[in-house]
Design a protein around this motif. Structure first.
Motif, mmCIF file in Angstrom:
data_model
loop_
_atom_site.group_PDB
_atom_site.id
_atom_site.type_symbol
_atom_site.label_atom_id
_atom_site.label_comp_id
_atom_site.label_asym_id
_atom_site.label_seq_id
_atom_site.Cartn_x
_atom_site.Cartn_y
_atom_site.Cartn_z
ATOM 1 N N TYR A 71 -60.984 17.291 20.307
ATOM 2 C CA TYR A 71 -60.560 18.274 19.271
ATOM 3 C C TYR A 71 -59.517 18.859 19.741
ATOM 4 C CZ TYR A 71 -65.337 16.875 17.740
ATOM 5 O OH TYR A 71 -66.306 16.200 17.186
ATOM 6 N N GLY A 72 -59.077 19.368 20.712
ATOM 7 C CA GLY A 72 -57.773 19.960 20.910
ATOM 8 C C GLY A 72 -56.529 19.319 20.769
ATOM 9 N N GLN A 73 -56.740 17.939 21.246
ATOM 10 C CA GLN A 73 -55.436 17.011 21.180
ATOM 11 C C GLN A 73 -55.462 16.676 19.429
ATOM 12 O OE1 GLN A 73 -56.199 14.094 23.982
ATOM 13 N NE2 GLN A 73 -54.772 15.088 25.514
ATOM 14 N N LYS A 74 -56.556 16.593 18.750
ATOM 15 C CA LYS A 74 -56.370 16.116 17.306
ATOM 16 C C LYS A 74 -55.648 17.569 16.619
ATOM 17 C CE LYS A 74 -59.783 14.530 14.755
ATOM 18 N NZ LYS A 74 -60.908 14.403 14.211
ATOM 19 N N ARG A 75 -56.106 18.790 17.080
ATOM 20 C CA ARG A 75 -55.406 19.601 16.503
ATOM 21 C C ARG A 75 -53.897 19.694 16.571
ATOM 22 N NH1 ARG A 75 -60.426 22.387 18.047
ATOM 23 N NH2 ARG A 75 -59.388 23.167 19.949
ATOM 24 N N SER A 76 -53.487 19.171 17.852
ATOM 25 C CA SER A 76 -51.800 19.238 18.184
ATOM 26 C C SER A 76 -51.256 18.573 17.221
ATOM 27 C CB SER A 76 -51.716 18.731 19.657
ATOM 28 O OG SER A 76 -52.165 17.472 19.720
ATOM 29 N N LEU A 77 -51.974 17.386 16.477
ATOM 30 C CA LEU A 77 -51.341 16.570 15.615
ATOM 31 C C LEU A 77 -50.474 17.322 14.339
ATOM 32 C CD1 LEU A 77 -53.931 13.532 15.173
ATOM 33 C CD2 LEU A 77 -51.983 13.494 16.626
ATOM 34 N N VAL A 78 -51.037 18.476 14.222
ATOM 35 C CA VAL A 78 -50.310 19.303 13.002
ATOM 36 C C VAL A 78 -48.911 19.710 13.510
ATOM 37 C CG1 VAL A 78 -50.571 21.368 11.475
ATOM 38 C CG2 VAL A 78 -52.864 19.782 12.259
ATOM 39 N N SER A 79 -49.090 20.319 14.670
ATOM 40 C CA SER A 79 -47.531 20.729 15.152
ATOM 41 C C SER A 79 -46.780 19.723 15.232
ATOM 42 C CB SER A 79 -47.857 21.433 16.361
ATOM 43 O OG SER A 79 -48.416 20.861 17.620
ATOM 44 N N LEU A 80 -47.370 18.255 15.704
ATOM 45 C CA LEU A 80 -46.475 17.228 16.163
ATOM 46 C C LEU A 80 -45.708 16.672 14.689
ATOM 47 C CD1 LEU A 80 -45.758 14.710 17.847
ATOM 48 C CD2 LEU A 80 -47.969 13.695 16.937
ATOM 49 N N LYS A 81 -46.375 16.734 13.703
ATOM 50 C CA LYS A 81 -45.753 16.289 12.425
ATOM 51 C C LYS A 81 -44.876 17.365 12.097
ATOM 52 C CE LYS A 81 -49.819 13.921 10.546
ATOM 53 N NZ LYS A 81 -50.744 13.729 9.343
ATOM 54 N N LYS A 82 -44.723 18.734 12.259
ATOM 55 C CA LYS A 82 -43.867 19.465 11.968
ATOM 56 C C LYS A 82 -42.635 19.317 12.920
ATOM 57 C CE LYS A 82 -47.050 23.166 10.340
ATOM 58 N NZ LYS A 82 -47.577 24.506 10.499
ATOM 59 N N GLU A 83 -42.880 19.342 14.124
ATOM 60 C CA GLU A 83 -41.582 19.177 15.246
ATOM 61 C C GLU A 83 -41.071 17.782 14.765
ATOM 62 O OE1 GLU A 83 -43.447 19.726 19.034
ATOM 63 O OE2 GLU A 83 -44.000 21.753 18.576
ATOM 64 N N ARG A 84 -41.718 16.489 14.691
ATOM 65 C CA ARG A 84 -41.130 15.381 14.434
ATOM 66 C C ARG A 84 -41.698 14.936 13.137
ATOM 67 N NH1 ARG A 84 -42.783 16.012 19.916
ATOM 68 N NH2 ARG A 84 -41.190 15.500 21.412
#
Length: 440
Positions: free
Chosen positions: A67-80
């Motif tokens: 779940y922690g790595q799933k939440r990191s997808l939100v910041s991933l879409k903002k950075e990339r």
């Protein structure tokens, strides 16, 4: 009940480019998340007061989890921002694959069997992505509607069964194009139907699997392995030799790699098709099929090295065994006995029973006396009752008898290691003359 149907896709040029771009971006993020797991595992897998000397001192941090790595997808879409082009379900499915691969490495699967250390995906090694949700009516005519891809043409060689709903879709890149695998579900049909058939002499059959005969049945029917890989081995060798002469990264080398991959795909499909046809023939023969509970992994295991006192390695027979291992892989015995035949039998309402393989090749199926044989002895000739037949056919008959209740047990009689064969009371009575049998 769940089924998996696979259809070939015929995407447009733009759709192919988009799928390839998605696969490459998913591969990079997969490697990044897997590296994050490895980093935590190496630095924080033990308490601070129990760290080994070879471990560097690092700041303790929270363990990466699903779940922690799933939440990191939100910041991933903002950075990339280019990752926003990929559907959210596809990205989450990639995180799930990372979690599953790492859990099997650390804890093992439901049976406790651990997998090897997950490897990072090289270029063109990440070939599948999945939609966890698709519309039930996504297929209209010869087209399927996929999120963010639109309508994609497919070859629907068989219709969706009545009552089944499409739940999930996987897009796979293979040597000859793209395929979609649909997960179908019908809750009214049980996943594992209970098949309770009482085996008898007339409704059962024993099957022995091997290399001289791929199967040898108790009724005398035999099938030789077609050896699809051996038939294409010469052509495959020529292509591989030609590829090694081409410079790495060149277009000619890439095209030869595609030809080699298509040839391997053809061999695998030929083998699988033959397995399904053979399983259909066996299912039509009897209601109960007895097979050996073989461990193919043990049969193809490498020989242990032999060394002298001064450390010199001696011949251990591995060079000769390598050809035998290749024949096992070419025949595909494990996949046939453990996957294809049980699946085919379950759908047809037949029963598969695995028996203990110990002794099924070392005794006579007629008189049940011990007839020792080496692996090279392919003919059964009993000195006690005079029966002669192929070794595998004898094993098939014996497998059926063991499945019907005949027990073959070996017990040591003395310290010298002599052995005697013990039978069950029913079998011992069957071995008596008819005059004595009638008095019991």
């Amino acid at each position: 009940m769940k089924l998996a149907y696979q259809y070939k896709l015929q995407p447009t040029y733009l759709q192919r480019c988009r799928i390839n771009k998605w696969l490459d971006m998913l591969r990079l993020q997969y490697n990044y998340l897997l590296a994050d797991r490895f980093d935590w595992w190496e630095m924080n897998r033990c308490p601070v007061n129990a760290c080994p000397l070879i471990c560097s001192i690092t700041q303790p941090r929270e363990k990466p989890e699903y779940y922690g790595q799933k939440r990191s997808l939100v910041s991933l879409k903002k950075e990339r921002e280019w990752y926003a082009d990929i559907h959210a379900d596809v990205l989450q499915d990639m995180v799930k694959r990372v979690d599953l691969a790492f859990k099997r490495f650390i804890k093992g699967d439901s049976k406790g069997k651990r997998s090897g250390k997950p490897r990072f995906k090289g270029k063109n090694r990440y070939r599948t992505y999945g939609y966890s949700r698709v519309k039930p009516d996504c297929i209209q005519g010869n087209r399927i509607t996929l999120p963010k891809l639109g309508e994609v043409k497919l070859i629907q060689h068989r219709p969706i069964p009545d009552g089944f709903t499409i739940k999930r879709a996987l897009i796979t890149k293979k040597a000859d194009g793209f395929y979609v695998t649909l997960t179908l579900e019908d809750k009214s049909v049980p996943d594992a139907p209970t098949i309770d058939i009482q085996p008898t002499e007339t409704n059962s059959i024993g099957v022995d699997a091997g290399l001289e005969y791929f199967i040898a049945c108790s009724d005398g029917d035999t099938k030789e392995p077609p050896r699809f890989y051996r038939q294409s081995e010469e052509k495959l060798g020529r292509l591989q030799a030609k590829r090694e002469l081409k410079p790495k990264g060149s277009t000619s080398r890439r095209k030869l790699n595609e030809r080699i991959a298509k040839l391997h795909q053809k061999i695998a499909r030929q083998r699988k098709q033959w397995h399904f046809e053979l399983a259909g023939e066996l299912v039509n023969k009897a209601d109960v099929i007895f097979i050996e509970d073989l461990k193919i992994v043990n049969l193809i295991r490498r020989n242990k090295p032999k060394q002298t006192e001064d450390g010199t390695f001696l011949a251990n027979g591995q060079a000769a065994k390598s050809g035998l291992n290749k024949s096992f892989a070419d025949a595909g015995i494990a996949g046939f006995l453990n996957e294809i035949l049980p699946d085919k039998a379950a759908k047809a309402g037949r029963q598969i029973i695995k028996v203990n393989p110990a002794g099924t090749s070392q005794y006579c199926a007629n008189c049940l006396n011990e007839v020792p044989k080496e692996l090279s002895d392919r003919w059964h000739s009993c000195p006690h009752c005079g029966v002669q037949m192929p070794r595998d056919v004898n094993s098939g008959i014996l497998i059926k008898k063991v499945g019907l209740g005949v027990r073959l047990t070996i017990k040591r009689e003395s310290r010298k290691g002599r052995r005697s064969l013990r039978f069950s009371p029913e079998l011992r009575q069957a071995q008596l003359p008819r005059s004595r049998r009638a008095n019991l």
